[in-house]
Design a protein around this motif. Structure first.
Motif, PDB file in Angstrom:
ATOM      1  N   CYS A  18      63.037 -41.192 -18.389  1.00 36.77           N
ATOM      2  CA  CYS A  18      62.690 -41.952 -17.172  1.00 36.77           C
ATOM      3  C   CYS A  18      61.842 -43.197 -17.348  1.00 36.77           C
ATOM      4  CB  CYS A  18      62.314 -41.111 -15.999  1.00 36.77           C
ATOM      5  SG  CYS A  18      63.594 -39.998 -15.446  1.00 36.77           S
ATOM      6  N   ASP A  19      60.812 -43.055 -18.104  1.00 37.74           N
ATOM      7  CA  ASP A  19      59.711 -43.784 -18.279  1.00 37.74           C
ATOM      8  C   ASP A  19      60.376 -44.896 -19.229  1.00 37.74           C
ATOM      9  OD1 ASP A  19      57.070 -44.793 -18.252  1.00 37.74           O
ATOM     10  OD2 ASP A  19      56.882 -44.429 -20.229  1.00 37.74           O
ATOM     11  N   GLU A  20      61.162 -44.462 -20.042  1.00 39.18           N
ATOM     12  CA  GLU A  20      61.876 -45.746 -20.854  1.00 39.18           C
ATOM     13  C   GLU A  20      62.903 -46.384 -20.174  1.00 39.18           C
ATOM     14  OE1 GLU A  20      61.656 -46.534 -24.366  1.00 39.18           O
ATOM     15  OE2 GLU A  20      59.725 -45.542 -24.169  1.00 39.18           O
ATOM     16  N   GLU A  21      63.750 -45.878 -19.415  1.00 39.92           N
ATOM     17  CA  GLU A  21      64.579 -46.521 -18.492  1.00 39.92           C
ATOM     18  C   GLU A  21      64.004 -47.400 -17.626  1.00 39.92           C
ATOM     19  OE1 GLU A  21      67.150 -43.993 -16.469  1.00 39.92           O
ATOM     20  OE2 GLU A  21      67.666 -43.053 -18.325  1.00 39.92           O
ATOM     21  N   SER A  22      62.829 -47.000 -17.103  1.00 44.21           N
ATOM     22  CA  SER A  22      61.879 -47.890 -16.098  1.00 44.21           C
ATOM     23  C   SER A  22      61.527 -49.126 -16.749  1.00 44.21           C
ATOM     24  CB  SER A  22      60.663 -46.974 -15.568  1.00 44.21           C
ATOM     25  OG  SER A  22      60.048 -47.750 -14.726  1.00 44.21           O
ATOM     26  N   LYS A  23      60.699 -48.904 -18.060  1.00 43.45           N
ATOM     27  CA  LYS A  23      60.422 -49.960 -19.020  1.00 43.45           C
ATOM     28  C   LYS A  23      61.325 -51.057 -19.156  1.00 43.45           C
ATOM     29  CE  LYS A  23      58.164 -50.961 -23.151  1.00 43.45           C
ATOM     30  NZ  LYS A  23      57.654 -50.225 -24.609  1.00 43.45           N
ATOM     31  N   GLU A  25      64.387 -51.642 -17.409  1.00 40.35           N
ATOM     32  CA  GLU A  25      64.648 -52.281 -16.226  1.00 40.35           C
ATOM     33  C   GLU A  25      63.473 -53.238 -15.965  1.00 40.35           C
ATOM     34  OE1 GLU A  25      67.330 -52.306 -14.262  1.00 40.35           O
ATOM     35  OE2 GLU A  25      67.986 -51.084 -16.009  1.00 40.35           O
ATOM     36  N   LYS A  26      62.294 -53.036 -16.080  1.00 41.78           N
ATOM     37  CA  LYS A  26      61.210 -54.044 -15.782  1.00 41.78           C
ATOM     38  C   LYS A  26      61.284 -55.258 -16.789  1.00 41.78           C
ATOM     39  CE  LYS A  26      57.586 -50.960 -14.057  1.00 41.78           C
ATOM     40  NZ  LYS A  26      56.035 -50.202 -14.479  1.00 41.78           N
TER      41      LYS A  26
END
Length: 319
Positions: A18-23, A25-26
């Motif tokens: 989830c953290d990687e996906e969030s990164k 998307e940012k």
């Protein structure tokens, strides 16, 4: 103790993912894409015959095959004027759609560095719902008269299962689908499985390129229909396996499970409760499983053959 360890490990992996996906998307949100939504429909609605040369100069590709007399007659046609008036009433602006298109273009640029924001033009096409949008390397065309709302009077003679997707919130999904087809390669579409995975790849492309849309919007289901598909996933899959349909080349199968239809045709009591295109839905889940198992880039997945996707997906339906 061992079970507890594996649960903690699994949660850690989920949080890391989830953290990687969030990164990502940012990073995507920072990509600069510049484009305008040009309202050819509005310009034509407000034009008089004397304005035709100016409009032709701005949009020459619309005027290649028809003489000026055709367009002047169109300007004076009462049905055309009513259609254009309804479009202006429904879409006084396209701010919401432009925001979603920007999100799509940012994602396309992230995954395809050669991508450049196209010229986006809205128009009308006499409610040709089979051609709502058009995409090429430099142009996106959106026929707004196909997005006036499912219950619009202009759609009275269109089957409800088709009209239900003639809503403004489907614009970016339809444009994304056109781009998906552009990036698609698949040498065979002979079996039901080939067809399922072909459409599954189109839908997975939307997962990546328009993650801000719901699953229902991506496939064109209502929320009730997507919940039905999710709840009956195992039953649908069991039917395909038990009837040995996956590798069948029976040309009636696509109309039962792939094509637009009011419901899918199992020949069972559940038919009337089911949405159409459940073969597409299952294909989508197979491609999602393949992406998760292999970590392959979306653009490579669009070029991957169905047999590899199916074999390496290790797909198991939700219980």
């Amino acid at each position: 103790m061992r079970i507890r360890f594996f649960i903690i490990l699994l949660l850690g992996l989920v949080l890391l993912s989830c953290d990687e996906e969030s990164k990502v998307e940012k990073e995507i949100a920072e990509i600069d894409v510049n484009f305008d939504v040009e309202r050819f429909d509005k310009a034509f609605a407000e034009a008089e015959p004397k304005d035709l040369p100016k409009i032709k100069g701005a949009y020459p590709f619309f005027f290649i095959s028809d003489p000026d007399a055709f367009w002047i007659e169109k300007m004076n046609d009462s049905l055309q004027n009513e259609l254009l008036a309804e479009v202006q009433r429904k879409f006084p602006d396209l701010d919401a759609s432009k925001k979603e298109l920007k999100g799509l273009f940012q994602h396309l640029n992230y995954y395809d560095k050669t991508f450049k924001a196209p010229r986006v033009i809205t128009l009308t096409n006499d409610v040709d719902y089979r051609n709502k949008t058009f995409v090429n390397d430099s142009l996106v065309l959106i026929a707004l008269d196909n997005y006036l709302g499912a219950d619009h009077e202009f759609y009275q003679n269109i089957p409800m299962y088709i009209a239900s997707n003639m809503e403004g919130n489907q614009i970016v999904s339809d444009v994304a689908n056109d781009y998906a087809i552009k990036y698609m390669f698949q040498s065979n579409r002979r079996t039901l499985l080939d067809e399922m995975i072909y459409f599954g790849k189109l839908l997975y492309f939307k997962d990546v390129m328009i993650p801000f849309k719901t699953d229902a919007d991506k496939i064109g289901y209502t929320e009730a229909q997507i919940k039905w598909a999710e709840a009956n996933e195992s039953q649908i899959w069991s039917y395909f396996i038990e009837k040995e349909l996956l590798y069948s080349t029976n040309n009636k199968l696509p109309s039962r499970f792939i094509a637009d239809a009011p419901f899918s045709k199992f020949g069972l009591e559940l038919d009337n409760d089911s949405p159409g295109r459940l073969g597409q839905y299952i294909g989508w889940q197979i491609v999602r499983a393949y992406a998760e198992n292999t970590g392959k880039d979306v653009m490579k997945i669009m070029q991957t053959e169905p047999e590899e996707i199916f074999t390496k997906s290790n797909f198991k339906p939700k219980k």
